[in-house]
Motif scaffolding. Structure first.
Motif, mmCIF file in Angstrom:
data_model
loop_
_atom_site.group_PDB
_atom_site.id
_atom_site.type_symbol
_atom_site.label_atom_id
_atom_site.label_comp_id
_atom_site.label_asym_id
_atom_site.label_seq_id
_atom_site.Cartn_x
_atom_site.Cartn_y
_atom_site.Cartn_z
ATOM 1 N N TYR A 84 -43.151 -59.528 -33.695
ATOM 2 C CA TYR A 84 -41.883 -59.797 -33.016
ATOM 3 C C TYR A 84 -42.123 -60.647 -31.764
ATOM 4 N N TYR A 85 -43.033 -60.211 -30.900
ATOM 5 C CA TYR A 85 -43.285 -60.943 -29.652
ATOM 6 C C TYR A 85 -43.874 -62.328 -29.921
ATOM 7 N N MET A 86 -44.781 -62.423 -30.882
ATOM 8 C CA MET A 86 -45.365 -63.731 -31.202
ATOM 9 C C MET A 86 -44.310 -64.663 -31.787
ATOM 10 N N SER A 87 -43.424 -64.131 -32.616
ATOM 11 C CA SER A 87 -42.387 -64.967 -33.241
ATOM 12 C C SER A 87 -41.370 -65.474 -32.223
ATOM 13 N N HIS A 88 -41.054 -64.668 -31.231
ATOM 14 C CA HIS A 88 -40.018 -65.034 -30.266
ATOM 15 C C HIS A 88 -40.551 -65.656 -28.978
ATOM 16 N N HIS A 89 -41.815 -65.437 -28.663
ATOM 17 C CA HIS A 89 -42.350 -65.895 -27.380
ATOM 18 C C HIS A 89 -43.720 -66.547 -27.526
ATOM 19 N N ASP A 91 -44.699 -69.689 -27.465
ATOM 20 C CA ASP A 91 -44.992 -70.718 -26.464
ATOM 21 C C ASP A 91 -45.458 -70.096 -25.148
ATOM 22 N N TYR A 92 -44.830 -69.003 -24.756
ATOM 23 C CA TYR A 92 -45.274 -68.315 -23.537
ATOM 24 C C TYR A 92 -46.707 -67.816 -23.717
ATOM 25 N N TYR A 93 -46.982 -67.187 -24.857
ATOM 26 C CA TYR A 93 -48.326 -66.644 -25.113
ATOM 27 C C TYR A 93 -49.368 -67.759 -25.096
ATOM 28 N N ARG A 94 -49.067 -68.869 -25.753
ATOM 29 C CA ARG A 94 -50.009 -69.990 -25.828
ATOM 30 C C ARG A 94 -50.280 -70.571 -24.436
ATOM 31 N N ASN A 95 -49.276 -70.605 -23.591
ATOM 32 C CA ASN A 95 -49.406 -71.252 -22.289
ATOM 33 C C ASN A 95 -49.696 -70.305 -21.132
ATOM 34 N N GLN A 96 -49.785 -69.015 -21.379
ATOM 35 C CA GLN A 96 -49.918 -68.086 -20.257
ATOM 36 C C GLN A 96 -51.231 -68.231 -19.499
ATOM 37 N N ALA A 97 -52.230 -68.845 -20.092
ATOM 38 C CA ALA A 97 -53.484 -69.060 -19.364
ATOM 39 C C ALA A 97 -53.261 -70.023 -18.194
ATOM 40 N N PHE A 98 -52.216 -70.842 -18.287
ATOM 41 C CA PHE A 98 -51.943 -71.837 -17.245
ATOM 42 C C PHE A 98 -50.680 -71.524 -16.454
ATOM 43 N N ASP A 101 -46.030 -68.123 -13.361
ATOM 44 C CA ASP A 101 -44.703 -67.948 -12.787
ATOM 45 C C ASP A 101 -44.463 -66.452 -12.528
ATOM 46 N N THR A 102 -44.283 -66.072 -11.281
ATOM 47 C CA THR A 102 -44.161 -64.656 -10.926
ATOM 48 C C THR A 102 -42.845 -64.053 -11.406
ATOM 49 N N ASP A 103 -41.755 -64.836 -11.480
ATOM 50 C CA ASP A 103 -40.477 -64.292 -11.944
ATOM 51 C C ASP A 103 -40.563 -63.922 -13.416
ATOM 52 N N GLU A 104 -41.209 -64.784 -14.222
ATOM 53 C CA GLU A 104 -41.264 -64.530 -15.656
ATOM 54 C C GLU A 104 -42.182 -63.355 -15.980
ATOM 55 N N SER A 105 -43.134 -63.056 -15.107
ATOM 56 C CA SER A 105 -44.058 -61.961 -15.384
ATOM 57 C C SER A 105 -43.361 -60.602 -15.401
ATOM 58 N N LYS A 106 -42.102 -60.548 -14.966
ATOM 59 C CA LYS A 106 -41.343 -59.303 -15.015
ATOM 60 C C LYS A 106 -40.657 -59.113 -16.370
ATOM 61 N N GLU A 107 -40.691 -60.131 -17.211
ATOM 62 C CA GLU A 107 -40.072 -60.059 -18.530
ATOM 63 C C GLU A 107 -40.871 -59.130 -19.437
ATOM 64 N N ASP A 108 -40.191 -58.547 -20.437
ATOM 65 C CA ASP A 108 -40.848 -57.641 -21.373
ATOM 66 C C ASP A 108 -41.993 -58.313 -22.121
ATOM 67 N N HIS A 109 -41.777 -59.551 -22.574
ATOM 68 C CA HIS A 109 -42.825 -60.217 -23.360
ATOM 69 C C HIS A 109 -44.060 -60.501 -22.505
ATOM 70 N N ALA A 110 -43.860 -60.789 -21.227
ATOM 71 C CA ALA A 110 -45.007 -61.031 -20.349
ATOM 72 C C ALA A 110 -45.825 -59.754 -20.180
ATOM 73 N N LYS A 111 -45.142 -58.642 -20.029
ATOM 74 C CA LYS A 111 -45.847 -57.362 -19.908
ATOM 75 C C LYS A 111 -46.583 -57.038 -21.200
ATOM 76 N N TYR A 112 -45.928 -57.298 -22.328
ATOM 77 C CA TYR A 112 -46.574 -57.011 -23.617
ATOM 78 C C TYR A 112 -47.839 -57.852 -23.789
ATOM 79 N N PHE A 113 -47.735 -59.149 -23.563
ATOM 80 C CA PHE A 113 -48.892 -60.023 -23.765
ATOM 81 C C PHE A 113 -50.026 -59.714 -22.788
#
Length: 169
Positions: A84-89, A91-98, A101-113
């Motif tokens: 579910y998280y990979m299908s919907h997010h 691009d975030y997962y692929r780019n999170q190494a770079f 963004d502190t606001d986005e880190s509060k999102e559910d998918h950021a916490k999951y990844f």
């Protein structure tokens, strides 16, 4: 007492001398060893397999031309949540190494990844085989050549793709 000290120091000097002589007399690691092979150094180099011909394998989940190298999830619930998280997010997962963004880190998918292990184990590849891959399939890829040290990592020529498990629905 002087005699015992003299014998002790003489023995110590003798052992030191033998150690130095042995060290100097031993063949260095770049010289051929005697008796174990009849190949010289040049012959050994001729028998090495070039990097472009060496084969390797990777296993993981397939998403959008990438292998996310990780062990298969044991439970259906864990795998379903991951897909579910990979299908919907993705691009975030692929780019999170770079992306820091502190606001986005509060999102559910950021916490999951952020709790996944290993994090960002993506390898890019081109599937030139006739195997039809769907996002979420657990696959094994055999390739020739090395792995480029880029992000995401990239592999050489794909020799074979095997679907170990189709995405469970």
């Amino acid at each position: 007492m002087k005699k015992i000290l003299f014998i002790f120091l003489s023995g110590l000097i003798l052992l030191t001398f033998l150690g130095v002589v042995t060290f100097v007399m031993l063949p260095s690691s770049n010289q051929s060893s005697s008796g174990t092979s009849n190949l010289n150094e040049k012959d050994n180099q001729d028998h090495e397999i070039p990097l472009s011909e060496q084969e390797g394998t990777l296993q993981g989940y397939y998403f959008n031309g990438y292998i996310d190298m990780r062990d298969s999830f044991e439970s259906f619930e864990e795998e379903s949540e991951y897909i579910y998280y990979m299908s919907h997010h993705f691009d975030y997962y692929r780019n999170q190494a770079f992306d820091h963004d502190t606001d986005e880190s509060k999102e559910d998918h950021a916490k999951y990844f952020s709790q996944l292990d290993p994090l960002n184990a993506l390898v890019s590849f081109r599937n030139k085989t006739k195997v039809d891959l769907q996002n979420g399939d657990y696959i094994k890829v055999t390739f020739k050549g090395g792995i480029m040290e880029s992000y995401p990592a990239q592999i050489g020529e794909v020799v074979e793709v095997e679907v170990i498990g189709r995405k469970k629905e």
